[in-house]
Design a protein around this motif. Structure first.
Motif, short mmCIF file in Angstrom:
data_model
loop_
_atom_site.label_atom_id
_atom_site.label_comp_id
_atom_site.label_asym_id
_atom_site.label_seq_id
_atom_site.Cartn_x
_atom_site.Cartn_y
_atom_site.Cartn_z
N UNK A 49 41.10 42.85 30.58
CA UNK A 49 41.35 41.42 30.70
C UNK A 49 40.91 40.89 32.06
N UNK A 50 40.67 39.58 32.12
CA UNK A 50 40.31 38.93 33.38
C UNK A 50 41.47 39.03 34.35
N UNK A 51 41.22 39.62 35.52
CA UNK A 51 42.30 39.82 36.48
C UNK A 51 42.11 39.03 37.77
N UNK B 295 33.79 36.93 37.94
CA UNK B 295 34.94 37.33 37.13
C UNK B 295 35.10 38.84 37.24
N UNK B 296 36.28 39.28 37.63
CA UNK B 296 36.59 40.71 37.68
C UNK B 296 37.57 41.04 36.55
N UNK B 297 37.21 42.06 35.78
CA UNK B 297 38.02 42.48 34.64
C UNK B 297 38.72 43.80 34.94
N UNK C 221 36.92 48.52 37.70
CA UNK C 221 36.77 47.09 37.47
C UNK C 221 35.35 46.76 37.02
N UNK C 222 35.25 45.74 36.22
CA UNK C 222 33.94 45.27 35.76
C UNK C 222 33.71 43.85 36.28
N UNK C 223 32.52 43.61 36.81
CA UNK C 223 32.17 42.31 37.35
C UNK C 223 31.24 41.58 36.39
N UNK C 224 31.55 40.31 36.14
CA UNK C 224 30.63 39.44 35.42
C UNK C 224 30.37 38.21 36.28
N UNK C 225 29.11 37.80 36.34
CA UNK C 225 28.74 36.61 37.10
C UNK C 225 28.15 35.59 36.12
#
Length: 234
Positions: free
Chosen positions: A62-64, A54-56, A1-5
């Motif tokens: 995609x945003x999950x 936001x976790x991808x 998973x990829x995190x965006x803040x």
């Protein structure tokens, strides 16, 4: 998973990339909460000053999964209180509990709008999304662990009490609330001080399941000595 803040969107309204990502958040939030109430509208002024996590998905990018968080410190910068205060201060059943929370807390943070697209549930590997995203929100909040306090309301239908009790002792017991927006009973979670052991217990749990999880600055699953003294990404 990829995190965006995405932090303080009010300062980035001219940034097309950030505003487009935020619109993905709006779509996910609106779609998930519409299942609970068809006429729900979930945009408000806190969206402009909060942290949006936001976790991808690892599988398709995609945003999950999503969570919103805001600190009392940030609210105060804009002449506001934590939004939970308006639910509690106006009702005699909750007023004393909220006063106790304020008196015992140093730096509170509130979370809202947890969303998980059910199609991506397997990527959580059996964990509750609220457990992972609450920990991440606290980690990137800029609040020192020894000063952190926590507040939220939880929808009783999702049985999130055990995860929330991992944070520490709650103020209360407080009666359940008829939520003004979502037509389900909700429970107030007020934790004036996060348990000292919580931070490392959760990091080890997540590190045992996920390879890495970075907010773009540091790997939040790394051993504390590898992270260094500044745990908040620029």
């Amino acid at each position: 998973m990829r995190l965006q803040v995405i932090r303080k969107l009010v300062n980035h309204l001219g940034d097309t990339q950030k505003t487009l990502e935020f619109m993905k958040v709006v779509e996910l939030r609106q779609r998930m909460y519409r299942e609970l109430k068809s006429s729900v509208l979930i945009l408000d002024s806190i969206d402009l000053i909060a942290d949006h996590l936001l976790l991808y998905s690892e599988t398709d990018g995609r945003l999950m999964c999503y969570l919103r968080a805001v600190t009392a410190r940030t609210c105060a910068e804009y002449g506001l209180e934590l939004p939970i205060s308006s639910l509690m201060k106006e009702n005699p059943s909750y007023r004393d509990g909220y006063r106790r929370f304020c008196a015992e807390s140093l730096e509170p943070m509130q979370i809202f709008y947890l969303c998980l697209d059910p199609a991506y549930r397997p990527e959580l590997k059996g964990l509750k999304a609220v457990e992972l995203l609450t920990w991440l929100a606290l980690k990137v909040s800029g609040i020192s662990p020894d000063r952190a306090a926590f507040a939220c309301t939880i929808n009783n239908r999702y049985r999130q009490d055990p995860v929330m009790h991992l944070l520490g002792n709650w103020v209360g017991p407080l009666p359940d609330m008829d939520h003004p927006v979502i037509p389900d009973k909700h429970r107030f979670v007020l934790v004036p001080k996060i348990r000292a052991e919580y931070w490392e217990e959760e990091r080890k749990k997540f590190a045992g399941l996920y390879t890495s999880l970075s907010d773009g600055g540091v790997d939040l699953l790394a051993e504390p000595a590898e992270i260094g003294s500044d745990e908040r990404a620029a």
